[in-house]
Design an enzyme around this catalytic site. Structure first.
Site: not given
Length: 334
Positions: A207, A209-210, A277
């Protein structure tokens, strides 16, 4: 780009003929449902009167559940404890007709379990049981052995990394040579501090942020997002990076230089739990079925838009995806 319903149904039919290995951190998601009508006299916290309890598959097990819902035959590899939560997880898998043959049971670790207390569809608190850290040598070897065995009969591999220890340098080094040799499509749902482990995979799906934390670049706009994605591709030698951006949709950056944005199609958002997921499961299933990257991104965007409209970990049924696309097609006509 809009996919015709005829083409969508062709892909969904082809998905039913695929087998995909899911290797990663298994979890049991528990839910306590109730009402919170007063504040505790003991502390400034709500008192939740529990009216119902439920359990669902979480982590890599939720990826397998998403695949099964689409019609894929998932082959699940992971680690659970020799405890009641591990047995409950196995029971859930069997209930969904997901094979648990390749799951390793540990006498030293507990099954990762997340218990959420929900009041009026709002999460009040989450209680986690888990052991973080690499498994023992024998457990690592068994995980590698089971993954290699499962890959012999698979069309693709999903690595579902929640940072609980199963995905580590030893396991990835030992399975990496095999999937590269066999040119298997490999997708990774990453953990921020593990990017150096994901070498030469087909797709990584962080995502925003990651991605930002992993590449060390603050993502402020599309230019910085693309710069970050390309840095991650250099670090990992990945063929493509799909960055999920919440309400802004998804951006796919590939090693051929292309950059494509895919808008969100969620009509309502109740809970984003497990949406990543759903994205990686659907994207990988479409590719395994012979679909293009464009088709995979569009269909997975619709699938994610469906599951965020449900409370708790959930899946998108093929018919729900068809109806979501039908709605988009009809909307764009007017």
């Amino acid at each position: 780009m809009i996919i015709s319903l005829k083409r969508l149904n062709e892909i969904l039919d082809a998905i039913k003929k695929t087998r995909i290995v899911v290797f990663g951190d298994l979890m049991l998601d528990r839910y306590l449902w109730g009402e919170a009508e007063r504040i505790s006299p003991e502390a400034p916290v709500p008192v939740v009167k529990v009216e119902d309890e439920s359990e669902r598959l979480g982590g890599a097990a939720n990826v397998a559940w998403n695949l099964k819902t689409l019609g894929v035959e998932p082959i699940l590899v992971g680690l659970i404890g020799e405890d009641m939560f591990g047995e409950r997880l196995r029971r859930l898998l069997r209930g969904f007709k997901i094979d648990d043959e390749y799951i390793v049971t540990s006498k030293k670790r507990q099954t990762t379990t997340k218990t959420r207390v929900i009041a009026r569809n709002q999460q009040v608190v989450r209680v986690d049981r888990e052991d973080i850290g690499n498994p023992g040598r024998n457990e690592n070897l068994k995980l590698v052995e089971n993954t290699l065995s499962a890959m012999e009969q698979a069309d693709a591999l999903i690595i579902s990394d929640y940072g609980k220890g199963v995905i580590n340098r030893t396991t990835l080094r030992n399975i990496g040579a095999n999937f590269r040799h066999n040119k298997l499509f490999v997708s990774v749902d990453p953990k921020e501090n593990h990017f150096s482990l994901y070498r030469n995979v087909s797709l990584i799906t962080p995502n925003q942020k990651e991605a930002s934390n992993s590449c060390g670049i603050e993502i402020m706009n599309e230019k910085s997002l693309v710069k970050c994605a390309r840095k991650l591709m250099r670090i990992t030698s990945a063929e493509s990076i799909l960055i999920t951006r919440g309400a802004k949709g998804m951006t796919l950056v590939r090693n051929d230089g292309s950059v494509k944005n895919y808008g969100t199609v969620a009509r309502q958002v109740y809970d984003v739990t497990g949406a990543g997921d759903t994205v990686i499961a659907t994207f990988t299933a479409v590719i395994a079925a012979g679909g293009s990257y464009d088709e995979a991104a569009i269909i997975s965007s619709h699938a994610a838009g469906i599951v965020v409209g449900k409370v708790g970990t959930a899946t998108a049924m093929p018919q729900e995806i068809v109806e979501s696309m039908r709605y988009e097609i009809e909307t764009k006509k007017h």
